[in-house]
Design a protein around this motif. Structure first.
Motif, short mmCIF file in Angstrom:
data_model
loop_
_atom_site.label_atom_id
_atom_site.label_comp_id
_atom_site.label_asym_id
_atom_site.label_seq_id
_atom_site.Cartn_x
_atom_site.Cartn_y
_atom_site.Cartn_z
N LYS A 342 0.83 -1.22 0.00
CA LYS A 342 0.00 0.00 0.00
C LYS A 342 0.86 1.27 0.00
CE LYS A 342 -4.21 -1.85 2.03
NZ LYS A 342 -3.83 -3.28 2.04
N LYS A 343 1.85 1.28 -0.90
CA LYS A 343 2.72 2.45 -0.98
C LYS A 343 2.57 3.09 -2.35
CE LYS A 343 6.01 1.04 2.41
NZ LYS A 343 7.21 1.33 3.07
N GLU A 344 2.86 4.39 -2.40
CA GLU A 344 2.83 5.14 -3.66
C GLU A 344 4.27 5.41 -4.07
OE1 GLU A 344 0.16 6.69 -5.29
OE2 GLU A 344 -1.41 5.96 -3.93
N LEU A 345 4.51 5.27 -5.36
CA LEU A 345 5.86 5.50 -5.86
C LEU A 345 6.35 6.91 -5.49
CD1 LEU A 345 8.22 4.46 -7.50
CD2 LEU A 345 7.07 5.20 -9.58
N ALA A 346 5.43 7.89 -5.62
CA ALA A 346 5.82 9.28 -5.36
C ALA A 346 6.22 9.48 -3.90
CB ALA A 346 4.68 10.22 -5.73
N ALA A 347 5.73 8.60 -3.02
CA ALA A 347 5.95 8.82 -1.59
C ALA A 347 7.14 8.04 -1.03
CB ALA A 347 4.68 8.45 -0.83
N ILE A 348 7.78 7.19 -1.84
CA ILE A 348 8.90 6.42 -1.27
C ILE A 348 10.23 6.94 -1.82
CG2 ILE A 348 7.55 4.32 -0.92
CD1 ILE A 348 9.05 3.17 -3.38
N LYS A 349 11.28 6.58 -1.10
CA LYS A 349 12.62 7.00 -1.52
C LYS A 349 13.25 5.86 -2.28
CE LYS A 349 15.99 8.65 1.18
NZ LYS A 349 16.57 8.81 2.53
N GLU A 351 16.00 4.68 -4.96
CA GLU A 351 17.18 5.19 -5.67
C GLU A 351 17.26 4.52 -7.04
OE1 GLU A 351 20.87 5.00 -3.59
OE2 GLU A 351 20.28 6.57 -2.18
N GLU A 352 17.22 5.37 -8.06
CA GLU A 352 17.26 4.83 -9.43
C GLU A 352 18.47 3.95 -9.64
OE1 GLU A 352 17.30 8.57 -11.24
OE2 GLU A 352 15.11 8.82 -11.19
N LYS A 353 19.63 4.39 -9.11
CA LYS A 353 20.86 3.64 -9.42
C LYS A 353 20.81 2.24 -8.81
CE LYS A 353 23.85 5.27 -5.75
NZ LYS A 353 24.68 6.31 -5.25
N GLN A 354 20.07 2.07 -7.72
CA GLN A 354 19.97 0.73 -7.11
C GLN A 354 19.05 -0.17 -7.93
OE1 GLN A 354 22.17 -0.06 -5.26
NE2 GLN A 354 22.86 1.88 -4.41
N ILE A 355 17.98 0.42 -8.47
CA ILE A 355 17.09 -0.37 -9.34
C ILE A 355 17.86 -0.77 -10.61
CG2 ILE A 355 14.96 -0.31 -10.69
CD1 ILE A 355 14.17 -0.19 -7.93
N GLU A 381 11.57 -0.27 0.95
CA GLU A 381 11.60 0.16 2.36
C GLU A 381 12.64 1.25 2.56
OE1 GLU A 381 9.42 -0.70 4.50
OE2 GLU A 381 8.47 -2.21 3.22
N LYS A 382 13.89 0.95 2.07
CA LYS A 382 14.94 1.97 2.15
C LYS A 382 16.05 1.64 1.16
CE LYS A 382 17.82 0.08 5.90
NZ LYS A 382 17.41 -1.30 5.98
N PRO A 383 16.73 2.65 0.66
CA PRO A 383 17.78 2.38 -0.32
C PRO A 383 18.99 1.70 0.34
CG PRO A 383 17.31 4.76 -0.14
CD PRO A 383 16.60 4.08 0.97
N PHE A 384 19.65 0.81 -0.39
CA PHE A 384 20.92 0.24 0.09
C PHE A 384 21.72 -0.21 -1.12
CE2 PHE A 384 17.71 -3.08 0.08
CZ PHE A 384 18.34 -4.15 -0.56
N ASP A 385 22.97 -0.55 -0.90
CA ASP A 385 23.86 -0.95 -1.99
C ASP A 385 23.53 -2.39 -2.40
OD1 ASP A 385 25.91 -1.60 -3.68
OD2 ASP A 385 27.43 -1.72 -2.09
N VAL A 386 22.85 -2.52 -3.53
CA VAL A 386 22.35 -3.82 -3.96
C VAL A 386 23.49 -4.80 -4.28
CG1 VAL A 386 21.09 -4.99 -5.81
CG2 VAL A 386 20.14 -2.95 -4.75
#
Ligand SMILES: [Zn+2]
Length: 463
Positions: A342-349, A351-355, A381-386
């Motif tokens: 139940k999250k919105e893309l606009a509302a989460i952080k 990181e493009e580079k991780q995706i 949930e939160k960005p991290f180094d994939v």
């Protein structure tokens, strides 16, 4: 019998502006606060109160909407008073850019094959409850956009998809308050006389389609029975799912339109229009067709272009990763994970580079889809180094055939019943053995490779 049908819409939407204030005063617009809390002498029509000059952000938003719908913008905008005596309108008139002497904001546009007659700005009346007589002025004076189409719809079924695409396109410029929804008057007339029947204030996509369907078939019955359809105004009764007579159609004269002497003519210069045009985004349909040229399938392209945030993310990622793969992952997996949480893309952080790192590893088969899905769930949930995480947790796909063969052999030995079933002709038993290997590898083996390896092993066991 197929009758010739003409159907047009007058769509009202709430304009959303950064400052979120009303059209002619600085009261907060679109609030969910207690009744009559965001009010002042202007928006409650106190005697002697003059309106402030019209909210510039609202004018800018309406001009942008008109441009997105391919309209020509008028250089002089005039507010008129549309007179009517009703408890929701304390001044006795509504200030609107429509009417007899009007110069609407935009004219002669077209959107997905439907003509846009005009786009204009007006103030919302208050909310009046006819049962209790209570009036809530919080809504009074909020900026509204009205989009009037030509009667170009030929059937009720066309309406829903068109409206959906309209709202999607306007959501790109965030000029409309989507949560507040849209309301629409629906005009229907049919051959041979084409007497215009207007259904007022229909307030959802579903009701708009239902009201049009109902009214078309009602008019067809009248014509078949040899009666004339009278020009009239109807209301839509949602509970009874039918249109009901309100009044014979009023003409423009009934409203005694006059230009509002309190409000100066608004001049719109060429430079202003050019500046607005330069800032407009590419439209969703243009984006979708560009994505399809990259090989993305239609369903993925439609969904990706439906939200500006999603579209922008896709465009950045598709520069680094195969666009078809990126489209598939964003539309199917990312949206699945967002919906589930139940999250919105606009509302989460995010990181493009991780995706990008994640999808590059999928593309090169360095990790399996199963592992990538688990990481994606964590990334929202939160960005991290994939890459670091995959290394640290030893999540790289098992590409070493010897290891895989050993695990497959083990699984075959451990599941004699499944092996027997498979040999007995039950193809599905193979999946059971594959599943057992996947479990041993914690999803790090590629299912197709495992399946191939097991088939090989089983065949080599043939007597
Ligand atoms: Zn006010």
């Amino acid at each position: 019998m197929t009758t010739e049908i003409k159907c047009g819409l007058e769509i009202h939407g709430y304009i959303k502006t950064p400052a979120n204030v009303k059209l002619f005063c600085n009261c907060l617009a679109h609030s969910s606060e207690a009744p009559n809390t965001n009010i002042c002498p202007v928006c409650t029509g106190q005697p002697g109160c003059k309106p402030m000059p019209a909210n510039e952000e609202a004018i800018r938003a309406v001009c942008s909407i008109a441009l997105m719908l391919g309209c020509r913008i008028n250089h002089s905008l005039i507010f008129q008073r549309k007179h009517y005596d009703w408890p929701d309108m304390p001044t006795g008139y509504q200030r609107t850019m429509s009417g007899s002497f009007s110069a609407p904001v935009g004219e002669n546009g077209s959107f997905l094959g439907i003509g846009i007659r005009e786009v204009h700005l007006e103030e919302d009346p208050a909310r009046w409850d006819p049962k209790t007589g209570a009036v809530d002025y919080n809504r009074s004076g909020c900026p509204l956009v009205e989009i009037v189409t030509e009667p170009d719809f030929k059937s009720a079924s066309e309406l829903r998809e068109w409206l959906k695409r309209l709202v999607r396109t306007l959501s790109y410029i965030k000029a409309i308050d989507e949560e507040a929804g849209i309301k629409s008057d629906v005009n229907i007339s049919i051959a041979p006389r084409f007497s215009r029947v207007e259904i007022k204030n229909v307030n959802s996509f579903t009701s708009i389609v239902q009201a049009a369907e109902y009214e078309i078939s009602r008019q067809e019955q009248e014509v078949r029975a040899g009666r004339h359809v009278e020009q009239s105004t109807m209301r839509w009764n949602d509970d009874k799912a039918r249109t009901e007579f309100m009044r014979s159609k009023e003409t423009a004269q009934d409203y005694m339109f006059i230009p509002d002497p309190d409000l100066p003519v608004i001049s719109i210069g060429d430079a202003y229009i050019k500046d607005l045009e330069a800032g407009l985004p590419e439209k969703p349909d243009q984006k979708a067709s560009r994505y399809r040229k990259l090989g993305v399938d239609k369903a993925d392209a439609d969904v990706l272009s439906s939200e500006i945030e999603l579209a922008s993310l896709f465009e950045v990622i598709a520069e680094q990763v195969n666009p078809v793969l990126a489209a598939r992952w964003l539309r199917r997996e990312l949206l699945r994970v967002l919906n589930y949480n139940k999250k919105e893309l606009a509302a989460i952080k995010l990181e493009e580079k991780q995706i990008i790192a994640l999808l590059e590893m999928v593309e090169k088969h360095e990790i399996t889809d199963a592992v990538a899905k688990r990481i994606l769930e964590m990334l929202i949930e939160k960005p991290f180094d994939v890459r670091g995480y995959v290394k640290e947790q030893r999540l790289a796909a098992i590409s070493d055939d010897d290891t895989l063969r050993r695990l497959c052999k083990e699984a075959i030995q451990e599941n004699p019943q499944a092996v027997a079933d498979f040999k007995g002709g039950n193809e599905k038993a193979l999946n059971f053995i594959v599943g057992s290997v996947m479990k041993k590898t914690k999803g790090k083996a590629r299912p197709d490779a495992v399946k191939r390896m097991i088939s090989l092993e089983l065949n080599s066991l043939e007597p």
